[in-house]
Write an enzyme that holds these catalytic residues in place. Structure first.
Site, PDB file in Angstrom:
ATOM      1  N   TYR A 119      38.792  49.597 -11.351  1.00  0.00           N
ATOM      2  CA  TYR A 119      39.730  50.077 -10.334  1.00  0.00           C
ATOM      3  C   TYR A 119      39.416  49.592  -8.921  1.00  0.00           C
ATOM      4  CZ  TYR A 119      42.218  53.014 -13.657  1.00  0.00           C
ATOM      5  OH  TYR A 119      42.983  53.465 -14.709  1.00  0.00           O
ATOM      6  N   ASP A 198      36.235  54.320 -27.998  1.00  0.00           N
ATOM      7  CA  ASP A 198      37.303  54.351 -29.008  1.00  0.00           C
ATOM      8  C   ASP A 198      37.099  55.506 -29.989  1.00  0.00           C
ATOM      9  OD1 ASP A 198      35.041  52.946 -29.728  1.00  0.00           O
ATOM     10  OD2 ASP A 198      36.074  51.316 -30.742  1.00  0.00           O
ATOM     11  N   ASP A 222      39.813  57.832 -16.804  1.00  0.00           N
ATOM     12  CA  ASP A 222      41.232  58.025 -16.500  1.00  0.00           C
ATOM     13  C   ASP A 222      42.014  58.241 -17.796  1.00  0.00           C
ATOM     14  OD1 ASP A 222      43.575  58.185 -15.134  1.00  0.00           O
ATOM     15  OD2 ASP A 222      43.722  56.064 -14.645  1.00  0.00           O
ATOM     16  N   ASP A 226      43.644  61.988 -19.345  1.00  0.00           N
ATOM     17  CA  ASP A 226      45.049  62.232 -19.680  1.00  0.00           C
ATOM     18  C   ASP A 226      45.186  62.665 -21.142  1.00  0.00           C
ATOM     19  OD1 ASP A 226      45.661  61.410 -17.111  1.00  0.00           O
ATOM     20  OD2 ASP A 226      47.434  60.294 -17.739  1.00  0.00           O
TER      21      ASP A 226
HETATM   22 MG    MG Z   1      45.613  58.897 -14.718  1.00  0.00          MG
END
Ligand code: MG
Ligand code: NAI
Length: 331
Positions: A119, A198, A222, A226
Site C-alpha cells: 500500500y 490462504d 485488509d 473484510d
Molecule cells: Mg478494506
C-alpha cells in the site's frame, strides 16, 4: 478531560457522529471536543478535502472520532493514517446477539500493519505490463508485532497468530515471520502460531474460533478484515481503530453511504462501537464496558433498532435507547 478531535465528514458520517456524541453526553468521562472539517462537502466549498487545520487539530488531540468521507476518502483517511503515522489498524471480529452472524460465538482481533507493504502505492508500467513494489521493513514489522503482543497481554488474550505467505514471499514475509518469533521471546507464556494467508482465509469460514489475536501485513490484513466483517454481519456494526505512538483515530468501517444519507436510517452501532474502542484506548475500561453493554442490550432486544437490523427505528431513536441504557448501566 480528554481532548478529542471530531470529524463528522460526509453523508451518514454526520448522522452516526451526532448519534454517538448524544450517547457520550451520558458518560462519566469528560471530553473536550474540537470539531474539524474534511471530506467531499468541505472540498466543494474550499477546494481541498483535508485542510492542514484539521491535521493540526488531530495532532493536538489525544484521540479523534471520524465519521466517514465520500469520494475523497483516499485523500482524507488514507492521508491521515500516513501523516499521523497511525501504524496499527485494529479490527475486532465479534459476534453480537440480535445480528446476522455466521457464527454466534466469535471474538477475535485483527492487527493489521497500516503504513507499508503493497500500500505504499509504488507502481509503474513496464514493457510487459505493470509492477508494484512491496516494502516490508524491520522497524514496521517489529512495532506491529510488539503492538499485537502488548494488546494481547493488556486485554487478557492468550494467543497470537502471525499470518503470512513466507513459503513463496521468502524474503519479505520470511522477515516478517522471523521478527514475529523474535518479538515473541519477550512474551513468555503467550501461545504462538503462524499460518499461511490462504489457509487462514479458509479457516475463517470453517473454524474461526481458533483465532484470538492475528497480526499481519497491510494487504493481507485488509482482505482478512473484510472477510471477518462478513462473518459478523453488516457494515453498520463494524468499528475500527487506527493507532500510532501518541494518537488514535476511531472510525466505523463503513463509508458515507450516500443512498442512506438524510433519511435517518443509518445504523449508529459501528460509530458507537468505535467510541468504545476509543474509551479502551484511553484506558477508560469501565466506561468502555458500560457503553458496550448498553449497545449490546439494544442489539439483543432488537426492538429499537434501524432497518438494516430488521427494525423500524431511526438513527436518533436507536441512539436515545442506547443512551437510556448507558445512563442506567453499571458493571
Ligand atoms: Mg478494506
Ligand atoms: P458504504 O460503506 O458507504 O456503504 C455500502 C452499503 O452498506 C450502503 O449502501 C448500505 O447499504 C450499507 N451501510 C453502510 N453503513 C451503514 C450503516 N451505518 N447503516 C446501515 N447500512 C449501512 O460504501 P460504498 O457505498 O462503497 O461507498 C460510499 C462512499 O463512501 C464512497 O464515496 C466511498 O469512497 C466512501 N467510503 C469512505 C470510507 C471512509 O471514509 N473510511 C470507507 C468506505 C467508503
Amino acid at each position: 478531560m480528554y481532548k478529542i478531535a471530531v470529524i463528522p465528514g460526509d453523508g451518514i458520517g454526520k448522522e452516526v457522529m451526532e448519534a454517538t456524541l448524544h450517547v457520550l453526553e451520558a458518560s462519566d468521562v469528560e471530553f473536550d471536543y474540537r470539531f474539524a472539517e474534511a471530506g467531499d462537502e468541505y472540498a466543494e466549498k474550499s477546494g481541498v478535502a483535508l485542510p492542514p487545520e484539521t491535521i493540526d487539530t488531530v495532532k493536538g488531540s489525544q484521540a479523534c472520532l471520524f465519521g466517514a468521507a465520500g469520494e475523497s476518502a483516499a485523500d482524507v483517511i488514507v492521508r491521515m493514517r500516513q501523516e499521523l503515522d497511525l501504524y496499527v489498524n485494529l479490527r475486532p471480529v465479534k459476534s453480537y446477539p440480535g445480528t446476522k452472524c455466521v457464527f454466534d460465538n466469535l471474538d477475535f482481533v485483527i492487527v493489521r500493519e497500516n503504513t507499508e507493504g503493497l500500500y505504499i502505492g509504488r507502481e509503474e508500467y513496464t514493457e510487459e505490463g505493470a509492477t508494484a513494489l512491496r516494502v516490508i521493513t524491520k522497524r514496521a514489522s517489529e512495532r506491529i508485532c510488539r503492538f499485537a503482543f502488548e494488546y494481547a497481554k493488556k486485554t487478557g488474550r492468550g494467543k497470537v497468530t502471525a499470518v503470512h505467505k513466507a513459503n513463496v514471499l521468502k524474503k519479505t514475509d520470511g522477515l516478517f515471520k522471523d521478527i514475529f518469533y523474535k518479538v515473541a521471546q519477550d512474551y513468555p507464556g503467550m501461545e504462538l502460531d503462524d499460518r499461511y494467508v490462504d489457509a487462514t482465509a479458509m479457516f475463517f469460514i470453517t473454524k474461526p474460533q481458533m483465532f484470538d489475536v492475528i497480526v499481519t501485513t497491510n494487504l493481507f490484513g485488509d482482505i482478512l478484515s473484510d472477510e471477518g466483517a462478513g462473518l459478523v454481519g453488516g457494515l453498520g456494526l463494524i468499528p475500527s481503530a487506527n493507532i500510532g505512538e501518541s494518537q488514535g483515530l476511531f472510525e466505523p468501517v463503513h463509508g458515507s453511504a450516500p443512498r442512506h444519507a438524510g433519511k435517518g436510517t443509518a445504523n449508529p452501532s459501528a460509530m458507537m462501537l468505535s467510541a468504545v474502542m476509543m474509551l479502551d484506548y484511553l484506558d477508560e475500561y469501565e466506561e468502555a464496558r458500560r457503553l458496550e453493554n448498553a449497545i449490546v442490550n439494544v442489539l439483543s432486544e432488537s426492538k429499537v433498532v434501524t432497518p438494516d437490523l430488521g427494525g423500524k427505528s431511526t438513527t436518533m431513536e436507536m441512539a436515545a435507547e442506547v443512551r437510556a441504557k448507558y445512563e442506567k448501566g453499571n458493571i
